[in-house]
Enzyme design. Structure first.
Site, PDB file in Angstrom:
ATOM      1  N   ASP A   1       0.858  -1.179   0.000  1.00 58.94           N
ATOM      2  CA  ASP A   1       0.000   0.000   0.000  1.00 58.94           C
ATOM      3  C   ASP A   1       0.900   1.237   0.000  1.00 58.94           C
ATOM      4  OD1 ASP A   1      -2.312   1.667   0.418  1.00 58.94           O
ATOM      5  OD2 ASP A   1      -1.718   1.783   2.520  1.00 58.94           O
TER       6      ASP A   1
ATOM      7  N   ASP B   1      -2.216  -0.770   5.846  1.00 60.20           N
ATOM      8  CA  ASP B   1      -2.522  -0.195   7.158  1.00 60.20           C
ATOM      9  C   ASP B   1      -3.985   0.143   7.358  1.00 60.20           C
ATOM     10  OD1 ASP B   1      -2.604   3.255   7.018  1.00 60.20           O
ATOM     11  OD2 ASP B   1      -2.151   2.067   5.249  1.00 60.20           O
TER      12      ASP B   1
ATOM     13  N   ASP C   1      -7.375  -1.792   3.025  1.00 56.01           N
ATOM     14  CA  ASP C   1      -6.394  -2.842   2.732  1.00 56.01           C
ATOM     15  C   ASP C   1      -6.823  -4.206   3.266  1.00 56.01           C
ATOM     16  OD1 ASP C   1      -4.529  -1.000   1.579  1.00 56.01           O
ATOM     17  OD2 ASP C   1      -3.969  -0.380   3.597  1.00 56.01           O
TER      18      ASP C   1
END
Length: 663
Positions: free
Chosen positions: A342, A548, A552
């Site tokens: 990410d 995080d 996600d």
């Protein structure tokens, strides 16, 4: 939505399997943890008493209590499985423990029971926590929404009762009640939970909004476009559930062979007992030989061949800031051959910061003066960009002048009187529009240059004249580039960047950390991230995902291994992930992957040692006469050897080697 959103995957096995996971209440899970803890405490009290030569009436009852507290649940589950004509592995361990106790090896049996009871309790606890986190995600969407009727009247209704076509009013500071499209109003909406974008997004007529996102200072009229059950938040929950249920069964290597091994051990023990009886042997000698066989063939050393290296690696990783949730996860970490990262909050810190201060020629301001002027105007604002500007001024020790007549316009910016002059700070396109005067033209050039570099540009005007531009961006973590390089070396392929942020910002950051253009996937919703992971796994790759946010979570659940950032991570990401980087130090990820591979090598060594001892003792018992004390000595000796070998990974030197190998 069902109450049990995440269930443990059933262990696949044709003839022997652990009992299928049960739907467990939190009370039941806590009780299971307490029983396992009690068994462990009783064992740890009894062991030193036995080893120091105390009489058996002192430590015997403690071992017996450990058998009962740790063994009743797997025994009951095993008996239940027998009624379904399934042989349960935990039941076999109970039988082996009782067999060991029957010939005087009470400690061996208690150790087996404690290992299996503790493992089952930890698995149940982790499952329950994940269920709670997923259920908590649904609380992000408000329970009620203000629906507007045809006559203009308003009524409060449950969000689950909203239907496509309804018009809802979202006031400043409220959470959006449904997925829809703006009909009227201007505001900025924090939708980091859905897209991961670090800054609020301007919303105006025609813009799409998502349930659960947080409205800013403006009011919005929104037409509902999706039912509550089909909202992005609801789909995140469904995707996490689906990914967790369809994820390949998580088994240690030894569990894949112990099921067949256990059936073979039961059959062989019966044969060792019954065949001599058929040929005239007396009952006592046949039983003693069979019990000796069960002891030397029992998988104590085999179980310990696997657990100490993995548990030692878990403890070592924990000391260095990586929480690995189970031995299964530690084993699987070493198998990864692809990585997806990410952006916001993972490769970056997730907090916007001032990166550029560009005063215009002729404004009479230097960098500090421009920053101080802008910070004074922004000081009363709660916008993330305003906080970034004020923090930058404070970090330079600049005095922030008191302002008057402050006002904020959603999607445009703020206006305030600073030292008797009107100062406006906000979106360049809205503040200068198509003006072609010289200061505006120069400001437009600076804005274009900053935005081309992936920054968010903020324009400052004094008495209507542009005086400077600030560039604001999310700062890259210091170890991000080194981590990408190390993960590339470990897996043999460049990591993917999967982000909900815009393509320009994603491309700029990817270039900084060494990710090529083909591996950059921007503008992704949560389902798109999960789909990118599934495409890789469909190619036979074992994917490690690092993220995080709530957005996600589906990708973390779908991945071979999911790793969450500890400090910045959402509750759902932390509970869905298999491991957590406690201090947000990305460089620990390649190190823990390397440590996992070292643990796997030790497991193979230990299995060879255990197999050598077991096969030798079994052959001796079958073709000759193995004295029971010698059999116990050989069995315990192999257990001690593999245990000590696995404990080598407890040392800091093991972590240092793992970290150095990826530098």
């Amino acid at each position: 939505m069902p109450s049990d959103l995440i269930q443990r995957p059933e262990r696949a096995a044709p003839t022997v399997a652990r009992t299928a996971p049960k739907r467990r209440t939190r009370v039941f899970v806590l009780a299971e943890v307490r029983w396992a803890s009690a068994a462990l405490v009783l064992f740890l009290i009894a062991l030193p008493l036995q080893q120091t030569g105390m009489p058996s009436w002192v430590w015997g009852p403690l071992y017996a209590a450990a058998y009962v507290t740790g063994g009743w649940e797997p025994a009951w589950a095993g008996l239940t499985a027998l009624r379904e004509k399934t042989l349960d592995v935990d039941l076999l361990m109970i039988v082996a423990a009782i067999g060991a106790a029957s010939i005087g090896q009470v400690m061996d049996g208690a150790l087996l029971i404690v290992i299996f009871a503790t493992s089952g309790a930890l698995e149940a606890l982790a499952t329950a926590r994940t269920q709670d986190a997923v259920r908590g995600l649904l609380d992000m969407a408000p329970a009620t929404a203000m629906r507007q009727a045809d006559g203009g009247s308003e009524e409060s209704v449950a969000t689950e009762d909203l239907v496509v076509g309804d018009i809802i009013l979202i006031r400043p500071g409220e959470r959006v009640g449904a997925d829809g499209r703006v009909l009227e109003g201007v505001s900025e909406v924090d939708q980091a939970t859905i897209t991961g974008e670090p800054l609020p997004v301007a919303k105006e007529t025609g813009s799409e909004v998502f349930a659960g996102t947080l409205n800013g200072t403006g009011a919005l009229r929104v037409e509902v476009e999706r039912d509550a059950s089909d909202s992005v938040i609801a789909r995140i929950v469904a995707m996490v559930q689906e990914a967790s249920e369809t994820k390949a069964p998580t088994q240690l290597f030894i569990e894949k062979i112990e099921q067949r091994y256990s059936i073979g051990m039961v059959v062989a023990t019966l044969a060792v007992f019954l065949i001599p009886l058929a040929f005239g042997a007396d009952l006592t000698s046949a039983l003693l030989r069979a019990m000796t066989f069960m002891i030397v063939a029992s998988p104590c050393a085999v179980v310990l061949a696997t657990m100490p290296p993995l548990l030692s690696a878990i403890a070592n990783a924990g000391r260095h800031g990586v929480l690995v949730k189970s031995a299964v996860v530690m084993e699987r970490l070493g198998q990864v051959d692809a990585v997806a990262l990410d952006k916001t909050g993972t490769l970056t810190e997730g907090t916007p910061r001032v990166t550029d201060i560009r005063p215009l020629d002729g404004s009479g301001l230097d960098e500090d003066a421009l920053l101080a002027l802008t910070a004074a105007a922004e000081y009363p604002s709660e916008h993330p960009l305003a906080r970034a500007v004020v923090d930058a001024a404070r970090s330079r020790g600049l005095a922030i002048t008191e302002t008057r007549d402050f006002s904020s316009t959603p999607g445009i910016g703020v206006t305030a009187t600073v030292e008797g002059r009107t100062v406006k700070v906000g979106t360049p396109a809205r503040l200068i529009g198509d003006r072609d005067d010289s200061p505006s033209a120069r400001a437009a050039e600076l804005v274009a240059a900053l935005e081309e570099g992936g920054r968010t540009a903020v324009l400052a005007l004094r008495d209507g004249v542009p005086v400077g531009v600030l560039g604001i961006a999310d700062r890259l973590r210091p170890d991000a580039a080194a981590t990408v390089t190390a993960l590339t070396a470990l897996t043999g392929s460049t990591p993917l960047l999967v982000t909900g942020d815009n393509a320009r910002a994603a491309a700029r950051l990817a270039a900084e950390v060494g990710i090529t253009g083909d591996e950059v996937h921007a503008g992704l919703l949560p389902q798109d991230k999960a789909e990118a992971v599934r495409r890789l796994e469909a190619q036979g790759r074992r994917v490690l995902v690092i993220g995080d946010g709530v957005n996600d979570a589906p990708a973390l659940a779908a991945a071979h291994i999911g790793v969450a950032m500890g400090r910045a991570g959402s509750d759902l990401a932390l509970e869905t992930a298999d491991a957590v980087i406690v201090r947000d130090e990305l460089a620990t990820v390649p190190a823990v992957v390397n440590l996992s591979r070292a643990a796997r090598r030790l497991v193979v060594q230990n299995l060879f040692i255990a197999g050598f001892f077991i096969s030798g003792l079994v052959i001796w018992d079958l073709v000759g006469h193995l004295p029971l004390p010698l059999g116990v000595l050989g069995h315990e000796g192999s257990t001690v050897i593999v245990g000590l070998n696995g404990l080598r990974l407890l040392r800091d030197a093991a972590w240092n080697r793992a970290a150095e190998d990826v530098r």
